[in-house]
Write an enzyme that holds these catalytic residues in place. Structure first.
Site, mmCIF file in Angstrom:
data_model
loop_
_atom_site.group_PDB
_atom_site.id
_atom_site.type_symbol
_atom_site.label_atom_id
_atom_site.label_comp_id
_atom_site.label_asym_id
_atom_site.label_seq_id
_atom_site.Cartn_x
_atom_site.Cartn_y
_atom_site.Cartn_z
ATOM 1 N N HIS A 1 0.826 -1.204 0.000
ATOM 2 C CA HIS A 1 0.000 0.000 0.000
ATOM 3 C C HIS A 1 0.860 1.253 0.000
ATOM 4 O O HIS A 1 0.539 2.256 -0.662
ATOM 5 C CB HIS A 1 -0.932 -0.026 1.221
ATOM 6 C CG HIS A 1 -1.733 1.211 1.383
ATOM 7 N ND1 HIS A 1 -1.445 2.158 2.345
ATOM 8 C CD2 HIS A 1 -2.827 1.678 0.722
ATOM 9 C CE1 HIS A 1 -2.312 3.146 2.267
ATOM 10 N NE2 HIS A 1 -3.160 2.879 1.293
ATOM 11 N N GLU B 1 1.966 1.873 -3.479
ATOM 12 C CA GLU B 1 0.880 2.450 -4.280
ATOM 13 C C GLU B 1 0.881 3.972 -4.135
ATOM 14 O O GLU B 1 0.730 4.711 -5.117
ATOM 15 C CB GLU B 1 -0.456 1.863 -3.831
ATOM 16 C CG GLU B 1 -1.674 2.502 -4.478
ATOM 17 C CD GLU B 1 -2.869 2.557 -3.542
ATOM 18 O OE1 GLU B 1 -3.546 3.606 -3.502
ATOM 19 O OE2 GLU B 1 -3.121 1.554 -2.851
ATOM 20 N N HIS B 2 1.040 4.454 -2.901
ATOM 21 C CA HIS B 2 1.086 5.897 -2.667
ATOM 22 C C HIS B 2 2.314 6.531 -3.324
ATOM 23 O O HIS B 2 2.219 7.586 -3.957
ATOM 24 C CB HIS B 2 1.116 6.185 -1.167
ATOM 25 C CG HIS B 2 -0.225 6.155 -0.517
ATOM 26 N ND1 HIS B 2 -0.777 7.247 0.109
ATOM 27 C CD2 HIS B 2 -1.132 5.158 -0.386
ATOM 28 C CE1 HIS B 2 -1.965 6.935 0.608
ATOM 29 N NE2 HIS B 2 -2.197 5.658 0.326
ATOM 30 N N GLU C 1 -4.271 8.047 7.418
ATOM 31 C CA GLU C 1 -5.257 7.101 6.870
ATOM 32 C C GLU C 1 -5.518 5.974 7.856
ATOM 33 O O GLU C 1 -6.678 5.567 8.072
ATOM 34 C CB GLU C 1 -4.735 6.548 5.541
ATOM 35 C CG GLU C 1 -5.723 5.685 4.796
ATOM 36 C CD GLU C 1 -5.175 5.196 3.456
ATOM 37 O OE1 GLU C 1 -5.903 4.442 2.773
ATOM 38 O OE2 GLU C 1 -4.032 5.551 3.100
#
Length: 420
Positions: A47, A50-51, A127
């Site tokens: 993840h 991905e960022h 997040e």
């Protein structure tokens, strides 16, 4: 509509589907590098990557990445799941090559600038904090961990803050080296696309990659158990799960039909019994989530603390009853919803491209839509009742509870009553 498939010499797969009458194309890069491909010390890194892909490459800044697509009216984004990381874009047909150029650049040439890593680390920690503050989000992370404890398939996609706080450039580059290999890459496109042009563009950008060994993910082993977090919330959040069929098992369609019949809409059993007739909750639903080697059938509801025993008792009763009295009308309705959801979704090129990549990753081919519809049509009362019977007799379940849940029964009490 024609599906065409090509495999580069190094193993990169290219799959396209031309959709007549469209002026736009959806395309993306699907990578077998999801949460379940991480080691424990890497949890959350897929993840994080991905960022970071959008934070700059060797030739484009973060702003230039966004401007390249938005200047031509397009859209670009990404997501991480347990089995895939996906980078995708939608553009007008004449900008397909540009979109693939940008997508390949962010996947193959991320800059991993130290300053940007720190900024994005802070964003991801925010997040994670947001998820922790959202009961009907965090409950599903806890349920997944409870169903598949101490294994990659059970870990949260975002990862724990303690891990995210320590990831650096070396960790990110290391995971890319392990997982972003040709055999793990699928380029899928649908809409106003030219297959040969997509293949040529892919060859130009990916043919130089050297193939390497593709490590298999650790198999998922459903074990079940209970996670109970008592907190002074307005509602008690209840999530109950059982193991269900994986993608390659034809029973997956019956499991999906069963989840629809139980909690897939306003006409479903649990919605009617729990909400409409007894007013026990505002939200209640069921869903089947298959993976490559396992699956979960999940039931979720939010209710008051004092009504959790009644809600769970009702849920168990309905599950037990379904083994014997699930009707032809209920199964026919579920089949119709399955079929309509599939066909309506395929009117969008983004859904078509995702279907191509997903099926190719599972089967190493793309079954015709008629083949899938035939399997949906073959779902019968008997096959759905068999799924229900397997679930009821399994003797193992996963239960996650959050809020004023002191009065809720234990998972052992729930599974004992199911099997009684």
């Amino acid at each position: 509509m024609t599906v065409e498939l090509h495999r580069l010499a190094n193993g990169v797969r290219v799959v396209t589907e031309h959709m007549p009458g469209l002026q736009s194309a959806s395309l993306g890069i699907w990578i077998a590098a999801g949460g379940r491909h991480e080691r424990a010390e890497q949890n959350g890194i897929a993840h994080f990557l991905e960022h970071m892909a959008f934070k700059g490459t060797g030739t484009r800044s973060a702003l230039q990445i966004a401007e390249a697509i938005e200047d031509v009216g397009g859209y670009i984004n990404a997501y991480t799941s347990r089995e895939m990381t996906t980078f995708y874009a939608r553009v007008l047909a004449e900008h397909t090559d540009l979109a693939l150029d940008v997508l390949s650049d962010i996947v193959l040439n991320p800059a991993f600038d130290s300053g940007e890593i720190e900024i994005e680390r802070h964003v991801i920690l925010q997040e994670i904090g947001q998820v922790l503050d959202t009961p009907d989000d965090i409950i599903f992370d806890w349920l997944q961990e409870t169903a598949f404890p101490d294994q990659p398939l059970g870990r949260p996609i975002l990862g724990p803050a303690s891990r995210v706080e320590r990831f650096g450039r070396k960790d990110l580059s290391g995971f890319v080296g392990e997982r972003y290999l040709p055999g793990n890459l699928i380029i899928a496109a649908a809409g106003a696309v030219d297959h040969d042009a997509i293949v040529r563009a892919t060859e130009a950008r990916f043919a130089h990659l050297s193939p390497g060994p593709v490590a298999e993910a650790e198999p998922g082993r459903f074990l079940g158990g209970e996670t109970r977090v008592e907190k002074g919330l307005e509602q008690a959040h209840v999530a109950l799960a059982f193991e269900s069929p994986e993608y390659r098992d034809d029973a997956v369609y019956s499991a999906q039909a069963f989840s629809i019949a139980m909690g897939g809409g306003m006409s479903s059993r649990l919605f009617q019994e729990a909400r409409e007739k007894r007013g026990l909750c505002y939200t209640i639903f069921a869903q089947a989530s298959p993976y490559s080697d396992s699956g979960l059938l999940t039931i979720y509801a939010g209710t008051s603390g004092e009504e959790t025993p009644e809600l769970l008792a009702l849920t168990v009763d309905e599950l037990r009853r379904s083994v014997d009295d699930l009707s032809e009308a209920e199964v026919a309705r579920a089949r119709s919803q399955l079929k309509a959801g599939l066909l309506m979704g395929l009117e969008q090129p983004a859904s078509r491209a995702e279907r191509l990549a997903k099926l190719l990753s599972i089967w190493d081919r793309v079954p015709l839509i008629e083949e899938t519809i035939e399997k949906v049509d073959s779902v019968s009362v008997q096959s759905v009742r068999e799924v229900a019977g397997d679930l009821v007799s399994a003797g193992a379940g996963a239960l996650a509870l959050y809020g004023p849940v002191a009065a809720a029964p234990t998972v052992q009490e729930v599974t004992d009553k199911l099997a009684a």
